[in-house]
Design a protein around this motif. Structure first.
Motif, PDB file in Angstrom:
ATOM      1  N   ILE A 193      -0.321  -6.762 -12.320  1.00 27.27           N
ATOM      2  CA  ILE A 193       0.323  -6.885 -11.012  1.00 27.27           C
ATOM      3  C   ILE A 193       0.545  -5.503 -10.405  1.00 27.27           C
ATOM      4  O   ILE A 193       0.200  -5.239  -9.259  1.00 27.27           O
ATOM      5  CB  ILE A 193       1.683  -7.612 -11.111  1.00 27.27           C
ATOM      6  CG1 ILE A 193       1.490  -9.080 -11.440  1.00 27.27           C
ATOM      7  CG2 ILE A 193       2.456  -7.484  -9.807  1.00 27.27           C
ATOM      8  CD1 ILE A 193       2.790  -9.826 -11.568  1.00 27.27           C
ATOM      9  N   SER A 194       1.119  -4.611 -11.208  1.00 25.56           N
ATOM     10  CA  SER A 194       1.425  -3.274 -10.691  1.00 25.56           C
ATOM     11  C   SER A 194       0.178  -2.598 -10.171  1.00 25.56           C
ATOM     12  O   SER A 194       0.188  -1.973  -9.118  1.00 25.56           O
ATOM     13  CB  SER A 194       2.007  -2.400 -11.790  1.00 25.56           C
ATOM     14  OG  SER A 194       3.158  -2.969 -12.309  1.00 25.56           O
ATOM     15  N   LEU A 195      -0.907  -2.698 -10.950  1.00 22.50           N
ATOM     16  CA  LEU A 195      -2.108  -1.984 -10.554  1.00 22.50           C
ATOM     17  C   LEU A 195      -2.784  -2.623  -9.352  1.00 22.50           C
ATOM     18  O   LEU A 195      -3.248  -1.940  -8.452  1.00 22.50           O
ATOM     19  CB  LEU A 195      -3.100  -1.953 -11.718  1.00 22.50           C
ATOM     20  CG  LEU A 195      -2.755  -0.965 -12.823  1.00 22.50           C
ATOM     21  CD1 LEU A 195      -3.666  -1.187 -13.997  1.00 22.50           C
ATOM     22  CD2 LEU A 195      -2.889   0.451 -12.305  1.00 22.50           C
ATOM     23  N   SER A 196      -2.848  -3.975  -9.351  1.00 21.61           N
ATOM     24  CA  SER A 196      -3.637  -4.597  -8.278  1.00 21.61           C
ATOM     25  C   SER A 196      -3.010  -4.511  -6.908  1.00 21.61           C
ATOM     26  O   SER A 196      -3.730  -4.403  -5.930  1.00 21.61           O
ATOM     27  CB  SER A 196      -3.926  -6.062  -8.562  1.00 21.61           C
ATOM     28  OG  SER A 196      -3.532  -6.414  -9.825  1.00 21.61           O
ATOM     29  N   VAL A 197      -1.691  -4.552  -6.856  1.00 20.83           N
ATOM     30  CA  VAL A 197      -1.060  -4.616  -5.536  1.00 20.83           C
ATOM     31  C   VAL A 197      -1.563  -3.519  -4.609  1.00 20.83           C
ATOM     32  O   VAL A 197      -1.988  -3.770  -3.491  1.00 20.83           O
ATOM     33  CB  VAL A 197       0.475  -4.549  -5.663  1.00 20.83           C
ATOM     34  CG1 VAL A 197       1.119  -4.299  -4.329  1.00 20.83           C
ATOM     35  CG2 VAL A 197       0.990  -5.834  -6.241  1.00 20.83           C
ATOM     36  N   ILE A 198      -1.518  -2.299  -5.103  1.00 20.01           N
ATOM     37  CA  ILE A 198      -1.931  -1.205  -4.228  1.00 20.01           C
ATOM     38  C   ILE A 198      -3.406  -1.301  -3.881  1.00 20.01           C
ATOM     39  O   ILE A 198      -3.796  -1.142  -2.727  1.00 20.01           O
ATOM     40  CB  ILE A 198      -1.689   0.150  -4.901  1.00 20.01           C
ATOM     41  CG1 ILE A 198      -0.217   0.299  -5.197  1.00 20.01           C
ATOM     42  CG2 ILE A 198      -2.174   1.275  -4.030  1.00 20.01           C
ATOM     43  CD1 ILE A 198       0.128   1.646  -5.699  1.00 20.01           C
ATOM     44  N   TYR A 222       0.819  -1.197   0.000  1.00 20.02           N
ATOM     45  CA  TYR A 222       0.000   0.000   0.000  1.00 20.02           C
ATOM     46  C   TYR A 222       0.862   1.260   0.000  1.00 20.02           C
ATOM     47  O   TYR A 222       0.425   2.314  -0.438  1.00 20.02           O
ATOM     48  CB  TYR A 222      -0.868  -0.073   1.259  1.00 20.02           C
ATOM     49  CG  TYR A 222      -1.822   1.052   1.459  1.00 20.02           C
ATOM     50  CD1 TYR A 222      -1.757   1.812   2.617  1.00 20.02           C
ATOM     51  CD2 TYR A 222      -2.805   1.347   0.534  1.00 20.02           C
ATOM     52  CE1 TYR A 222      -2.650   2.826   2.833  1.00 20.02           C
ATOM     53  CE2 TYR A 222      -3.699   2.359   0.751  1.00 20.02           C
ATOM     54  CZ  TYR A 222      -3.619   3.105   1.902  1.00 20.02           C
ATOM     55  OH  TYR A 222      -4.496   4.120   2.117  1.00 20.02           O
ATOM     56  N   SER A 223       2.065   1.165   0.513  1.00 19.62           N
ATOM     57  CA  SER A 223       2.905   2.349   0.648  1.00 19.62           C
ATOM     58  C   SER A 223       3.798   2.616  -0.545  1.00 19.62           C
ATOM     59  O   SER A 223       4.449   3.639  -0.597  1.00 19.62           O
ATOM     60  CB  SER A 223       3.800   2.217   1.886  1.00 19.62           C
ATOM     61  OG  SER A 223       3.043   1.876   2.994  1.00 19.62           O
TER      62      SER A 223
END
Lengths: 569, 315, 343
Positions: free
Chosen positions: C215-220, C162-163
């Motif tokens: 992946i990049s978008l979902s993580v946050i 999230y960070s």
């Protein structure tokens, strides 16, 4: 206890990432092998790039900027005009020495063969009789007249009417003869006819719509006259061109050209290194070692451009120090462009001494750039009366501190040069303030208050060229100085030098190369002696050619002039 | 037989009673127990020391000193974080970049908090037409994805503000621009929270009492209601700092953020994308610093939220 | 209910108009769209004057806005440069569905947006699905096993996810899965575009190219959502009716998924519903890094060229979608929660 675990785990993850970075930092740059890389989970049976079947040769080009239109009438950006060379045709092309040779015409008009009249007001072109469009319609003089008429027609929102607005009329006595009439001799006439529009397709469109702005042909040119035909264009992704089997000259060897659009240089380099692409362009110098290691050949082709520092010399706007030619010389000698080019541009290019650096005919004898000599610079500044009287590190005179502004776009390598220049000028006691703008703000208009026209930029930097391969330039004309009455003037340097102005006007009318050379040489010398312009680095087209391609040559004017000879090994 | 009345009555009730705690004291006690939050706080303090204290070890002149022959050197004893594309020391740049990034984060949140409180308080307290207009504006701004709004405003103000000189140091005018636009595009969330709080607080009896005694509206808003809403405001603002720092790094990454020669962690990351595989130290260090900062803030904010939750009175 | 919908729509219209006005004013100072029309050299002065007139940029702001809003078929414009208005204009204005033509490509804006929307939707819908699935799984698990070891590990990881700035995740994942994997000779993920040109635009290719951006978008997002789901589930699980259900002896599964989740679904649906229209904006940063041809990149490319028509078109499209989705979410919310009634 559980909370402590949280902290411990956070640290473990962070440590993991540090290790990842260390693993990468210690790695070398060379890719391991040329193994084909199709993903194992891919369901389709795709041939690996290095093994394209011999029957269908496809070359992949990478464009870092997508063209905005395909039409020669509405073309502006470099990528747009260059792509046209595949599927459209020029009256004459230029070879790798940038010498013109006839393509659609039987011979290039000149004073000797009578193509150019004595007074220079009439130029006659004789077209070949075997040239035709891809739908077998012959290319005739009507196509040329139509192209000219549409370009200068106010109902068409073309990006530029130049150079066709210099032609006052076109007569077509027979299908193979084009007669161009001028009101005044136009020395740069060779830059005409870079692409033509098919009258038989577009005249009906114009008659129906009253304009060609919305013609489908602009983005979907079903009919062309080049060695390739347009096949498809998916915005944001790619465009495809297939070989024109109706071509009037030798057909091309490569069946298909696939152009892929990528957003930046990094993606382009990655694609070339991975072997996913055969051709890349405007490769940043810093990427060249990586490409060479991957077996890509770097070819540089002068195209007239040089990264330039333009000095603003105006009593009204400039810092008083800048009005002194010796001060400008001192500035030129305080910056080590050569080392910058060696280190940051990786020695791919040199410091140009003249605006016409890539046109040796007009730069003879070649003007040399000012050497890096901070001591001499300091001496000049001292002699000019600029000394640091208050010990603040910056020179001053009559109470005015020597603080000047340098402006350019936000491109990274320019910002790097600015940082280096700032430091080197500080060493000789000049304070340089750095300003950066987005290109569309920087190059905006006088009425928009674009930074180059506000008078606040003592030094302006961008890459520019004469009308290559023609040496014509016009920025420094006194008549181009912008004002409320003349808001579209382009002389952002506010330089009105009578001697220079007279010479600039003269060269535009001289059709005799020898006379023109003499005039330009004088202009060249003035630029150097009065330090109106200094060069940072040469800015040729930098091509990255993959190892699969052979027979590749480039021209600075018509880069794909020999595309029919390109082949895939 | 003894009766209860002959024995002295122990003063149990008074001796054993605990002193009553204010919300803040209670909050602090609970906060101390929240290990993650303390960890976050410590990390932030360390980062502050790094950025502002580091200035005593490396001068700004050193941070900006470039030497193109020393470009792209990997981390070494002389340059612990390596050098960048024109030979500047990255450790020194992250120190000075940190000052700007942290400055932007905190000042943007300051602006955002002031705006959010003003709008939320006025809308919640006055209601009616004032509320309707203010809320429409708030909603209108919320209807646009923040990144779009940031990009448009960054372009709008681009290059219009000249360099700022404070003492010896010069800052690019774009720092002011970024602070203002981040502040101006993130106050909406706080405004809604403050408004909701005001809506519920203004019906309480003590407010009626204040009105009855003739207290002016402004006094009621700022001296009576607002102090009660500090808890959610603090939590929201703390978390917003992380958001502001991330927003700055996004705009800088897209090239519209703080311009050279002022360094920020965000624009250092932008320049590193080209050298992703050849010089990973260019993106690793600024990226880690941003990550640590936002992580610390998020832990801290999480802890504050748990600690200051007025509905839970357990210690 | 119908009355409510109509009322909300009516409220939305002035909102959109005021928004369009404010944005249009911002557009005026974005830069000069004609500046870069000269190609690699500066636009020539003669051409600049002509282009200003032809593109309608020489009119005052108010007039330009008016033409953008309701077109210019009702007035005469100067089509041949002689200074005298002669022909009626051809623009219909956005209220009649004409988004105008791009100043850069001269193509209709609707066509340009239409080409990119599917690409953005593919990416964002996939990311949203991945996010929701993971967030539900992680959120429910965390709520059920509160303070267990796994919960704490996950919480810590999610906090970190999230960070991180999204491009840091992108760069790192590119570095690991593309650069490092390739170096070690493992099958590696592609980092550019939607498909490999040699192979063509097949579903398999698109899916393969989608992995890294998704992946990049979902993580946050799933980091944020799963925390939210966790806290919502915790709140619901502490309610009396759950205790009743448990004491009635209902199987665990039924208690959690039927009783608890249904009630927790409400706020979750609200959050998802309100976030959906922002999908249209695409993920500007991610699309740029991965060269994904979506709306975000279109916005960025044309913003930098001061192409007012395209930028306004995208902004208004997203704003309208947000208004509509807010209404839809409210309706679904009312339908799901019998306690709510709109009058």
């Amino acid at each position: 206890m559980k909370r402590n675990l949280n902290i411990l785990l956070s640290l473990v993850v962070l440590a993991g990432m540090i290790l990842t970075a260390c693993g990468g930092a210690a790695a070398t740059q060379a890719p391991s092998s040329n193994a084909t890389e199709e993903p194992s989970t891919s369901a389709t049976e795709a041939p690996a790039p290095t093994e394209a079947p011999a029957e269908n040769k496809v070359a992949t080009f990478i464009w870092t900027q997508e063209f905005t239109t395909l039409s020669p009438l509405y073309a502006s950006g470099w990528f747009t005009t260059t792509t046209q060379q595949f599927w459209n045709c020029w009256a004459w092309l230029y070879d790798e020495t940038n010498t013109p040779f006839p393509s659609l015409v039987t011979e290039i008009p000149s004073l000797e063969n009578g193509g150019i009249s004595e007074d220079g007001l009439t130029i006659t072109m004789h077209l070949r009789d075997d040239i035709k469009w891809s739908d077998n319609e012959p290319i005739t003089s009507e196509d040329f007249r139509f192209t000219w008429a549409m370009t200068v027609d106010p109902k068409n929102t073309v990006n530029s009417t130049y150079p066709y607005d210099k032609v006052s009329a076109i007569e077509t006595p027979d299908p193979q003869t084009v007669v161009m009439k001028f009101d005044a001799p136009f020395a740069a006439w060779l830059i005409l006819w870079k692409g033509i529009a098919p009258a038989h397709i577009l005249q009906p469109v114009y008659d129906a719509d009253g304009t060609l702005d919305n013609a489908d042909w602009n983005n979907n040119p079903t009919v062309g006259c080049g060695s390739y035909n347009f096949a498809e264009w998916e915005s944001g992704s790619f465009a495809r061109f297939v070989r024109n089997d109706n071509f009037y000259d030798e057909p091309a060897k490569i069946n298909e050209i696939f152009i892929r659009f990528v957003p930046d240089d990094t993606s382009q380099t990655n694609a070339l290194v991975a072997g996913d692409a055969d051709l890349g362009l405007f490769v940043p110098y810093s990427e060249t070692p990586k490409l060479k290691e991957a077996g890509v050949t770097i070819m540089t082709e002068p195209s007239g451009y040089n990264e330039s520092w333009f000095f603003q010399v105006s009593e009204e706007f400039s810092h008083p120090a800048m009005l002194d030619v010796n001060v400008r010389k001192a500035i030129a000698m305080s910056i080590d462009f050569a080392s910058f080019d060696r280190d940051v541009n990786l020695d791919v290019v040199k410091v140009p001494g003249s605006f016409w650096d890539s046109l040796p005919f007009y730069n003879d004898p070649a003007v040399q750039p000012y050497p890096y000599d901070p001591e001499a610079a300091k001496a000049l500044l001292d002699a000019a009366g600029w000394i640091d009287s208050n010990g603040d590190g910056t020179r001053d005179k009559d109470g005015v501190e020597f603080v000047i502004q340098h402006g350019t776009t936000t491109r990274e390598v320019r910002q790097e040069l600015q940082a280096v220049a700032q430091q080197q000028l500080a060493e000789v006691g000049i304070k340089l303030e750095i300003l950066n703008y987005d290109p569309d703000i920087f190059f905006g208009s006088y009425s928009d208050g674009a930074p180059v026209y506000t008078g606040e930029l003592d030094i302006q930097e961008w890459s520019d060229a004469p009308a290559f391969p023609d040496p014509d330039i016009y920025y420094w004309l006194c008549s181009e100085i912008p004002s409320a009455e003349n808001p579209s003037g382009s002389n952002s340097f506010y330089i009105c030098d009578e001697e220079l102005d007279a010479l600039l006007q003269l060269q535009a009318t001289q059709l005799d190369p020898a006379q023109r050379q003499e005039t330009i040489s004088k202009i060249n010398q003035i630029f150097h002696d009065k330090v109106y312009w200094i060069g940072a680095w040469q800015d040729p087209d930098v091509w990255a050619v993959g190892s699969r391609l052979s027979g590749v040559k480039f021209s600075g004017v018509s880069p794909f002039f020999n595309i029919t000879e390109w082949d895939i090994k | 037989m003894t009766t209860a009345s002959s024995l002295p009555v122990p003063q149990l009730a008074d001796d054993l009673s605990t002193p009553s705690l204010t919300l803040w004291q209670l909050g602090w006690l609970r906060f101390r127990r929240h290990k993650m939050a303390l960890f976050g706080g410590v990390v932030l303090i360390l980062l502050f020391i790094f950025s502002f204290g580091g200035a005593f070890i490396y001068t700004e002149k050193y941070a900006n000193f470039n030497d193109t022959s020393q470009r792209l050197l990997s981390p070494s004893a002389e340059h612990p974080f390596g050098t960048d594309s024109i030979g500047r020391d990255i450790l020194a740049r992250t120190i000075y970049g940190g000052q700007i990034s942290l400055f932007i984060g905190f000042v943007a949140v300051l602006i955002e908090t002031v705006l959010g409180i003003l709008v939320g308080a006025l809308a919640g307290f006055y209601g009616g037409a004032v509320d309707a207009i203010l809320m429409r504006i708030t909603e209108a701004l919320l209807n646009i994805p923040t990144i779009f709004l940031l990009l448009v405003m960054a372009k709008f103000f681009g290059g219009k503000i000249p360099d700022i000189h404070i003492g010896e140091r010069a800052f690019s005018g774009s720092v002011v621009v970024i602070v203002v636009i981040i502040g101006a595009t993130s106050w909406m969330y706080l405004a809604r929270i403050v408004r909701a709080e005001f809506l519920s607080w203004k019906e309480r009896e003590f407010i009626l009492a204040a009105r009855a005694t003739g207290t002016s509206n402004l006094e009621i808003i700022f001296y009576h209601i607002l102090p009660n809403t500090f808890a959610p405001i603090i939590v929201s603002s703390t978390l917003s700092v992380a958001n502001a720092i991330l927003s700055e790094s996004y705009i800088s990454f897209l090239g519209l953020g703080v311009q050279e020669p002022t360094a920020t962690w965000g624009n250092m990351l932008d320049k590193s994308a080209k050298y992703l595989d050849t010089s990973p130290w260019l993106w690793f260090f600024p990226g880690m610093l941003i990550l640590l900062t936002t992580l610390g803030i998020n832990f801290l904010g999480d802890g504050l939220r748990d600690a200051l939750d007025p509905r839970s009175r357990t210690v | 209910m119908l009355q409510y919908i109509i009322k909300r729509l009516f409220q939305g219209i002035p909102l959109l108009i005021i928004l369009s006005l404010a944005l249009f004013l911002l557009m005026m100072n974005l830069g000069d769209p004609i500046a870069t029309m000269g190609g690699r050299t500066l636009t020539r002065p003669e051409d600049r004057e002509r282009l200003m007139r032809q593109l309608g940029l020489d009119k005052p702001i108010a007039v330009q806005y008016l033409y953008w809003l309701i077109g210019n078929t009702w007035t005469k414009i100067d089509s041949d440069g002689d200074g005298i208005p002669d022909k009626n204009g051809t623009r219909l204005g956005i209220l009649r569905g004409d988004f105008g033509t791009s100043l850069v490509t001269r193509k209709p804006v609707t066509e340009m947006i239409g080409e990119r929307i599917p690409n953005t939707l593919i990416l964002m819908v996939a990311s949203e699905i991945v996010t929701i699935v993971f967030a539900l799984v992680l959120g429910i698990y965390s709520a059920l096993r509160q303070y267990s070891t796994l919960d704490n590990i996950l919480t810590a990881l999610l906090f970190i996810g999230y960070s991180m700035p999204v491009f840091f995740i992108s760069l790192m994942s590119m570095y690991i899965f593309a650069v490092l994997f390739k170096k070690w000779g493992w099958p590696y993920l592609p980092t550019v575009g939607m498909f490999d040109p040699q192979v063509g635009k097949t579903s398999a290719q698109v899916l393969w190219h989608m992995v890294l951006p998704v992946i990049s978008l979902s993580v946050i997002y799933f980091a944020a959502y799963s925390r939210y789901i966790r806290s919502t589930m915790l709140e619901v699980l502490s309610q009396d009716y759950i205790r009743t259900a448990k004491s009635k002896g209902l199987p665990r599964r039924q208690v959690v998924y039927v009783h608890a989740l249904k009630n927790a679904a409400l706020p979750i649906v609200t959050v998802i519903g309100l976030d959906l229209p922002f999908l249209l904006g695409g993920a500007v940063v991610t699309e740029r890094i991965f060269a994904w041809p979506g709306m975000g990149r279109l916005f960025l490319d044309h913003l930098s060229r001061a192409d007012i028509s395209v930028v306004m078109g995208i902004l208004m499209l997203v704003a309208t979608a947000v208004v509509i989705f807010q209404i839809i979410t409210d309706i679904i919310y009312a339908w799901l929660d019998p306690r709510i009634r709109y009058n």
